[in-house]
Design an enzyme around this catalytic site. Structure first.
Site, mmCIF file in Angstrom:
data_model
loop_
_atom_site.group_PDB
_atom_site.id
_atom_site.type_symbol
_atom_site.label_atom_id
_atom_site.label_comp_id
_atom_site.label_asym_id
_atom_site.label_seq_id
_atom_site.Cartn_x
_atom_site.Cartn_y
_atom_site.Cartn_z
ATOM 1 C CG PHE A 1 2.781 -0.971 -7.981
ATOM 2 C CD1 PHE A 1 3.449 -1.355 -6.821
ATOM 3 C CD2 PHE A 1 2.477 0.379 -8.160
ATOM 4 C CE1 PHE A 1 3.799 -0.415 -5.859
ATOM 5 C CE2 PHE A 1 2.834 1.323 -7.206
ATOM 6 C CZ PHE A 1 3.499 0.923 -6.056
ATOM 7 C CG ASP B 1 2.616 6.383 -2.853
ATOM 8 O OD1 ASP B 1 2.293 5.402 -2.146
ATOM 9 O OD2 ASP B 1 3.795 6.785 -2.933
ATOM 10 C CG ASP C 1 2.657 -6.164 -1.560
ATOM 11 O OD1 ASP C 1 2.199 -7.051 -2.289
ATOM 12 O OD2 ASP C 1 3.700 -5.541 -1.843
ATOM 13 C CE LYS D 1 3.766 10.852 3.149
ATOM 14 N NZ LYS D 1 4.526 11.420 2.023
ATOM 15 N N GLY D 2 -0.930 6.119 2.944
ATOM 16 C CA GLY D 2 -1.836 5.478 1.991
ATOM 17 C C GLY D 2 -3.261 5.269 2.474
ATOM 18 N NE ARG E 1 0.465 9.507 -0.906
ATOM 19 C CZ ARG E 1 0.994 8.369 -0.438
ATOM 20 N NH1 ARG E 1 0.232 7.307 -0.298
ATOM 21 N NH2 ARG E 1 2.267 8.298 -0.121
ATOM 22 C CD GLU F 1 -1.058 -0.465 5.542
ATOM 23 O OE1 GLU F 1 -1.454 0.506 4.874
ATOM 24 O OE2 GLU F 1 0.117 -0.856 5.494
ATOM 25 C CG ASP F 2 -2.179 1.633 1.530
ATOM 26 O OD1 ASP F 2 -1.668 0.725 2.233
ATOM 27 O OD2 ASP F 2 -1.486 2.453 0.905
HETATM 28 P P1 IMP Z 1 3.816 -4.721 2.815
HETATM 29 O O1 IMP Z 1 4.630 -4.355 4.000
HETATM 30 O O2 IMP Z 1 4.623 -5.359 1.730
HETATM 31 O O3 IMP Z 1 2.564 -5.517 3.133
HETATM 32 O O4 IMP Z 1 3.400 -3.388 2.106
HETATM 33 C C1 IMP Z 1 2.467 -2.567 2.567
HETATM 34 C C2 IMP Z 1 2.701 -1.176 2.012
HETATM 35 O O5 IMP Z 1 3.354 -1.181 0.736
HETATM 36 C C3 IMP Z 1 1.380 -0.505 1.792
HETATM 37 O O6 IMP Z 1 0.993 0.211 2.917
HETATM 38 C C4 IMP Z 1 1.632 0.373 0.593
HETATM 39 O O7 IMP Z 1 2.049 1.643 1.034
HETATM 40 C C5 IMP Z 1 2.765 -0.281 -0.170
HETATM 41 N N1 IMP Z 1 2.274 -1.030 -1.336
HETATM 42 C C6 IMP Z 1 2.234 -2.359 -1.506
HETATM 43 N N2 IMP Z 1 1.702 -2.700 -2.690
HETATM 44 C C7 IMP Z 1 1.375 -1.544 -3.297
HETATM 45 C C8 IMP Z 1 0.748 -1.221 -4.552
HETATM 46 O O8 IMP Z 1 0.361 -2.072 -5.367
HETATM 47 N N3 IMP Z 1 0.580 0.105 -4.808
HETATM 48 C C9 IMP Z 1 0.968 1.087 -3.939
HETATM 49 N N4 IMP Z 1 1.545 0.826 -2.758
HETATM 50 C C10 IMP Z 1 1.742 -0.466 -2.439
HETATM 51 MG MG MG Z 2 2.790 3.657 0.103
#
Ligand code: IMP
Ligand code: MG
Length: 173
Positions: free
Chosen positions: A144, A151, A95, A35-36, A157, A91-92
């Protein structure tokens, strides 16, 4: 507070301009990762000066906390085919890269004409999988963050700014 709404708005406009220039004269199909990314996508698409269409996917990787489970599950698939389309995956935050590498893998199998990644935030220090975004709003340190769609346990959000979440120390012991 890490990123003020005014700075985000300005940068989103720049990213939209880059996309409009790169796909000049063509249609772009934006895929939001729920949803981000919904807030970023809503602002981004209104600044894109091209023919657009939208679809969404939903994935879960994080559960309720701050740490990724390391596994990505597809909770909602696309409504329609992306074959032959210029897809921009929105994407939001990028990470560890687990989510986007998983999504890119399954989307490439569906034969889009092009597949690009647009992420509002990039936390390169956390990368596990080698994923690079084509359009990055802001590169941020390993904190974070919440707000502007991001969120913590479904909260925050709706914040206009992107803020660092600080959890108070546990004083129970
Ligand atoms: P990844 O798969 O580790 O790259 O993570 C991506 C997803 O993790 C994002 O779409 C976010 O929903 C969540 N995420 C990663 N870091 C954060 C953060 O700092 N705050 C909130 N959500 C995060
Ligand atoms: Mg998320």
């Amino acid at each position: 507070m890490l990123l003020r709404h005014s700075a985000i708005r300005k940068r989103v406009r720049d990213v939209a301009r880059e996309i409009s220039r790169d796909f000049s004269g063509e249609r772009v199909h934006l895929i939001g990762v729920l949803k981000g990314a919904c807030v970023f996508l809503a602002d981004l698409i209104r600044e894109i000066d091209l023919e657009t269409s939208i679809d969404f996917m939903a994935v879960a990787s994080y559960g309720k906390g701050k740490e990724s489970s390391g596994q990505v599950r597809l909770n909602k698939d696309l409504d329609s085919s992306i074959q032959g389309l210029n897809v921009v995956l929105v994407e939001d935050i990028l990470d560890t890269g687990l989510t986007l590498s998983y999504l890119c893998r399954i989307l490439m199998e569906r034969k889009p004409k092009t597949l690009k990644i647009a992420t509002l935030l990039d936390k390169p220090s956390r990368r596990v999988n080698d994923v690079k975004a084509d359009y990055v709003g802001f590169t941020i340190p390993n904190e974070f963050v919440v707000g502007y769609g991001l969120d913590f346990g479904e909260r925050y959000r709706n914040l206009k700014d992107v803020c660092v979440l600080t959890v108070p120390a546990d004083k129970s012991d």
